[in-house]
Design a protein around this motif. Structure first.
Motif, PDB file in Angstrom:
ATOM      1  N   MET A 256       0.815  -1.206   0.000  1.00 33.41           N
ATOM      2  CA  MET A 256       0.000   0.000   0.000  1.00 33.41           C
ATOM      3  C   MET A 256       0.853   1.261   0.000  1.00 33.41           C
ATOM      4  O   MET A 256       1.550   1.550   0.983  1.00 33.41           O
ATOM      5  N   ASP A 257       0.774   2.011  -1.111  1.00 32.56           N
ATOM      6  CA  ASP A 257       1.364   3.344  -1.121  1.00 32.56           C
ATOM      7  C   ASP A 257       0.574   4.177  -0.116  1.00 32.56           C
ATOM      8  O   ASP A 257      -0.634   3.987   0.049  1.00 32.56           O
ATOM      9  N   MET A 258       1.213   5.085   0.570  1.00 34.14           N
ATOM     10  CA  MET A 258       0.513   5.883   1.571  1.00 34.14           C
ATOM     11  C   MET A 258      -0.077   7.168   0.981  1.00 34.14           C
ATOM     12  O   MET A 258      -1.116   7.629   1.420  1.00 34.14           O
ATOM     13  N   SER A 259       0.585   7.735  -0.024  1.00 38.38           N
ATOM     14  CA  SER A 259       0.120   8.984  -0.634  1.00 38.38           C
ATOM     15  C   SER A 259      -0.681   8.660  -1.889  1.00 38.38           C
ATOM     16  O   SER A 259      -0.129   8.597  -2.987  1.00 38.38           O
ATOM     17  N   LEU A 260      -1.969   8.432  -1.703  1.00 39.89           N
ATOM     18  CA  LEU A 260      -2.844   8.019  -2.800  1.00 39.89           C
ATOM     19  C   LEU A 260      -3.980   9.017  -2.993  1.00 39.89           C
ATOM     20  O   LEU A 260      -4.410   9.656  -2.031  1.00 39.89           O
TER      21      LEU A 260
ATOM     22  N   LEU B  69       4.165   1.339   1.629  1.00 39.47           N
ATOM     23  CA  LEU B  69       5.208   1.765   0.699  1.00 39.47           C
ATOM     24  C   LEU B  69       5.186   3.287   0.665  1.00 39.47           C
ATOM     25  O   LEU B  69       4.153   3.882   0.363  1.00 39.47           O
ATOM     26  N   THR B  70       6.313   3.903   0.977  1.00 40.41           N
ATOM     27  CA  THR B  70       6.336   5.360   0.989  1.00 40.41           C
ATOM     28  C   THR B  70       7.735   5.895   0.755  1.00 40.41           C
ATOM     29  O   THR B  70       8.720   5.242   1.098  1.00 40.41           O
ATOM     30  N   ALA B  71       7.778   7.078   0.175  1.00 41.44           N
ATOM     31  CA  ALA B  71       9.050   7.770  -0.010  1.00 41.44           C
ATOM     32  C   ALA B  71       9.452   8.500   1.272  1.00 41.44           C
ATOM     33  O   ALA B  71      10.578   8.953   1.405  1.00 41.44           O
ATOM     34  N   HIS B  72       8.533   8.599   2.216  1.00 43.31           N
ATOM     35  CA  HIS B  72       8.801   9.282   3.483  1.00 43.31           C
ATOM     36  C   HIS B  72       9.445   8.297   4.453  1.00 43.31           C
ATOM     37  O   HIS B  72       8.795   7.359   4.909  1.00 43.31           O
TER      38      HIS B  72
ATOM     39  N   ALA C 282       4.037  -3.893   8.163  1.00 45.44           N
ATOM     40  CA  ALA C 282       5.451  -3.626   7.895  1.00 45.44           C
ATOM     41  C   ALA C 282       5.538  -2.348   7.071  1.00 45.44           C
ATOM     42  O   ALA C 282       4.522  -1.816   6.611  1.00 45.44           O
ATOM     43  N   PHE C 283       6.753  -1.892   6.853  1.00 45.00           N
ATOM     44  CA  PHE C 283       7.008  -0.595   6.245  1.00 45.00           C
ATOM     45  C   PHE C 283       8.191  -0.736   5.293  1.00 45.00           C
ATOM     46  O   PHE C 283       9.207  -1.330   5.668  1.00 45.00           O
ATOM     47  N   ALA C 284       8.066  -0.226   4.071  1.00 46.93           N
ATOM     48  CA  ALA C 284       9.173  -0.237   3.113  1.00 46.93           C
ATOM     49  C   ALA C 284       9.271   1.139   2.469  1.00 46.93           C
ATOM     50  O   ALA C 284       8.256   1.735   2.118  1.00 46.93           O
ATOM     51  N   THR C 285      10.484   1.626   2.332  1.00 50.44           N
ATOM     52  CA  THR C 285      10.668   2.937   1.736  1.00 50.44           C
ATOM     53  C   THR C 285      10.968   2.817   0.242  1.00 50.44           C
ATOM     54  O   THR C 285      11.494   1.808  -0.223  1.00 50.44           O
ATOM     55  N   LYS C 286      10.577   3.867  -0.467  1.00 50.11           N
ATOM     56  CA  LYS C 286      10.882   3.964  -1.895  1.00 50.11           C
ATOM     57  C   LYS C 286      12.159   4.780  -2.043  1.00 50.11           C
ATOM     58  O   LYS C 286      12.357   5.714  -1.284  1.00 50.11           O
ATOM     59  N   PRO C 287      13.000   4.470  -3.016  1.00 53.75           N
ATOM     60  CA  PRO C 287      12.822   3.377  -3.968  1.00 53.75           C
ATOM     61  C   PRO C 287      12.903   2.025  -3.267  1.00 53.75           C
ATOM     62  O   PRO C 287      13.613   1.868  -2.278  1.00 53.75           O
ATOM     63  N   ILE C 288      12.146   1.094  -3.799  1.00 57.69           N
ATOM     64  CA  ILE C 288      12.018  -0.220  -3.188  1.00 57.69           C
ATOM     65  C   ILE C 288      13.318  -1.014  -3.320  1.00 57.69           C
ATOM     66  O   ILE C 288      13.883  -1.131  -4.398  1.00 57.69           O
TER      67      ILE C 288
END
Length: 121
Positions: free
Chosen positions: A51-55, A81-84, A100-106
């Motif tokens: 899930m991207d957060m900024s949608l 999924l977020t760039a933040h 869970a949390f993953a930052t972009k770029p993946i």
């Protein structure tokens, strides 16, 4: 086959992540906004949501809270999924119900490790 729903409004990010995960053997579903992601998740019952957060329409925090508040989708793992990349952003995603949390770029190896950790064997 394990099905992953990717909710991402950036076409390039969606295409890249979809292709990379499909090559690893996952079936990919996609939605371009949070509301469509919630609807598709309820219909298809994927094994996991990225899930991207900024949608648009419905942001990822609200979409995650909606999914986690619905007994039919509450058990589906959601990875933010977020760039933040600040700790406050991670805390906000986890507080919304993300598993869970993953930052972009993946970082694909890291994301695959997270997927493996969250999915039942």
């Amino acid at each position: 086959m394990t099905t992953i729903l990717i909710v991402e409004d950036n076409e390039m990010n969606l295409d890249m992540l979809s292709r990379r995960l499909a090559r690893k053997g996952f079936e990919i579903l996609s939605a371009r906004d949070g509301e469509a992601g919630v609807t598709l998740c309820r219909q298809e019952q994927p094994d996991m949501v990225l899930m991207d957060m900024s949608l648009p329409v419905m942001d990822g925090w609200t979409a995650t809270q909606t999914l986690k508040g619905d007994e039919e989708t509450a058990a589906i793992p959601v990875v933010a999924l977020t760039a933040h990349a600040m700790q406050a952003d991670k805390d906000k995603a986890l507080d919304a119900g993300c598993d869970a949390f993953a930052t972009k770029p993946i970082d694909l190896p890291e994301l695959l490790s997270t997927i493996k950790r969250l999915l039942p064997a």
